[in-house]
Design a protein around this motif. Sequence first.
Motif, PDB file in Angstrom:
ATOM      1  N   LYS A  89      -3.336   0.749  -3.621  1.00  0.00           N
ATOM      2  CA  LYS A  89      -3.523  -0.487  -2.863  1.00  0.00           C
ATOM      3  C   LYS A  89      -3.283  -1.707  -3.748  1.00  0.00           C
ATOM      4  O   LYS A  89      -3.532  -1.677  -4.958  1.00  0.00           O
ATOM      5  CB  LYS A  89      -4.908  -0.532  -2.239  1.00  0.00           C
ATOM      6  CG  LYS A  89      -6.077  -0.494  -3.206  1.00  0.00           C
ATOM      7  CD  LYS A  89      -7.383  -0.562  -2.409  1.00  0.00           C
ATOM      8  CE  LYS A  89      -8.583  -0.227  -3.265  1.00  0.00           C
ATOM      9  NZ  LYS A  89      -9.810  -0.160  -2.451  1.00  0.00           N
ATOM     10  N   HIS A 113       0.846  -1.192   0.000  1.00  0.00           N
ATOM     11  CA  HIS A 113       0.000   0.000   0.000  1.00  0.00           C
ATOM     12  C   HIS A 113       0.883   1.244   0.000  1.00  0.00           C
ATOM     13  O   HIS A 113       2.011   1.203   0.478  1.00  0.00           O
ATOM     14  CB  HIS A 113      -0.855   0.088   1.274  1.00  0.00           C
ATOM     15  CG  HIS A 113      -1.835  -1.013   1.440  1.00  0.00           C
ATOM     16  ND1 HIS A 113      -1.481  -2.302   1.760  1.00  0.00           N
ATOM     17  CD2 HIS A 113      -3.187  -1.017   1.333  1.00  0.00           C
ATOM     18  CE1 HIS A 113      -2.561  -3.060   1.853  1.00  0.00           C
ATOM     19  NE2 HIS A 113      -3.617  -2.308   1.598  1.00  0.00           N
ATOM     20  N   VAL A 120      -5.568   5.561   1.730  1.00  0.00           N
ATOM     21  CA  VAL A 120      -4.836   4.830   0.705  1.00  0.00           C
ATOM     22  C   VAL A 120      -4.685   5.628  -0.584  1.00  0.00           C
ATOM     23  O   VAL A 120      -5.646   6.177  -1.106  1.00  0.00           O
ATOM     24  CB  VAL A 120      -5.567   3.505   0.399  1.00  0.00           C
ATOM     25  CG1 VAL A 120      -4.962   2.824  -0.816  1.00  0.00           C
ATOM     26  CG2 VAL A 120      -5.505   2.582   1.606  1.00  0.00           C
TER      27      VAL A 120
END
Length: 475
Positions: A187, A143, A184
């Motif tokens: 991802k 991530h 995020v």
Amino acid sequence: MKLHIYDTLRREKVGFEPQNPERVTLYVCGPTVYSFAHIGNARPVVVFDVLFRLLRALYGEHHVIYARNITDVDDKINKAAFDQGVEIDVITNHFADIYNADMATLGALRPTLEPRVTHNIDAILAQIAAILANGHAYAEQGHVLFDVESFKAYGALSRRSLDDMIAGSRVEVAPYKRNPHDFVLWKPSKPGEPAWDSPWGPGRPGWHIECSAMIEANLGLPIDIHGGGHDLIFPHHENEIAQGLCAQHAHGQDSGYARYWMHNGFLTFEGDKMSKSLGNVKLVHDLIEQVPGEVIRAALLSAHYRGPLDWTGELIAQTQSRLDGMYGTLRKFAAVPGRDEAAAPAILEVLCDDLNTPRAFAELSALAKALETAADDEARIAAKSRLLAAGRVLGLLQGDPEAWFRGGVDEDLKAKIDALVAERVAARTAKNWPDADRIRKALDDLGVDVMDSATGATWKLKAAETEDRGLSHGL
RNA sequence: GGCCUGAUGGCGGAGCGGUUACGCACCGGAUUGCAAAUCCGUGAAGCCCGGUUCGACUCCGGGUCAGGCCUCCA
């Protein structure tokens, strides 16, 4: 004439000064194309379409760049594609086409640009890399996460502090997050999910990064106006600001992200929030089968864009009547030639006051009355031209008035009605009142109202027919 | 718990510190062979309690109610 808009960031109405009057930029968050758009999704589309039209009237048609993204990478899309056993672009192309067709039915112009996430992956990767390089993000377990504590202005748009948010937080804390509110940027994709190569491994963009990256790549920072629904203020737009600004810090620059923020209020349905669990989600795609798109558009503009709007059958019925009245006037004066002219100052004036569409309707009414009461042909030509020009800025009243009242009548029925009307005109000319009344009754049975005039007769489908099409049943 | 909206006549919905919003519906009149449309006109409001003011629907404070966001969401 100067546009004033309520800026969400400053929480006040401010004068609008574009960075470059020859290149005014507007960005509005668009749809995730995994299903049909509902009526609540249509409100920002119509509201910002009016803004787009107004900006074009103010700065020139070719001096406004309006971008509305199409999100074609998303978990809901993945699920739909998986369920149907197709590639995601089968889903996204299908629903993007339907979306554009439906919004066109609501009279929305196509934006200048409709950037898609899948076409902007490079820009997204570049922005993520810049944010990382500036120390505002970190990579962890495939991530890339934005480090909210590294950005002091975080929370400025929504007026909340990280401390406040943590206090009442319901955010699930993933183990790889340093702060629960880190979000995020990139991802990792599981096998079978759409994936793009990246320095951090194969994956896909997070939700917020697409908008800031596409804005930077397609419009350049800062943009003039950023719009969207009220619910996007947090976290979406807050995160966009964080990304857009932190990507710039590399060069010691901070030109800003969006110079003005506009957010439309929520739409409720018969007093309730629309939700799948309540079963009251009204799809635009279905609604336009039952109600003219222009009525839906006008209803969406009947209240000020920042306020709430309750979608009810009554609202639609009242809006239909209002438009019937104005189209009735236009039909009555169909023979009066309209001049091509720019929208009158009066209509622009009220729209320049933070898009006051309710007042714009009052203006429309005044113009219609001016046409009805005009003393001579020259006055009629002027009045009609003004009415049509005002309607154009709002995206209303541009249709054929005759067709307005005859929508949905097939050719056979139309021929039959025309024959009866002609027969009745002949009877009236001969002062044969019994026959004239008999024919009126026959037309009445067909659901048609006849309107006599000195020069002949016109007709329209009865209002009751419209009711039967479902207007009073909670659309 | 934190942040943020809104509360206007029968209905929808604006502006505005002292004067008609506007629309839909209703009522009266004109007009119309009938009808529709149109025109003219009437009626109808500001959640509650305080405060500021010569004067508040409009400003300030408090309250009540409704809704949104804080989690995917226009």
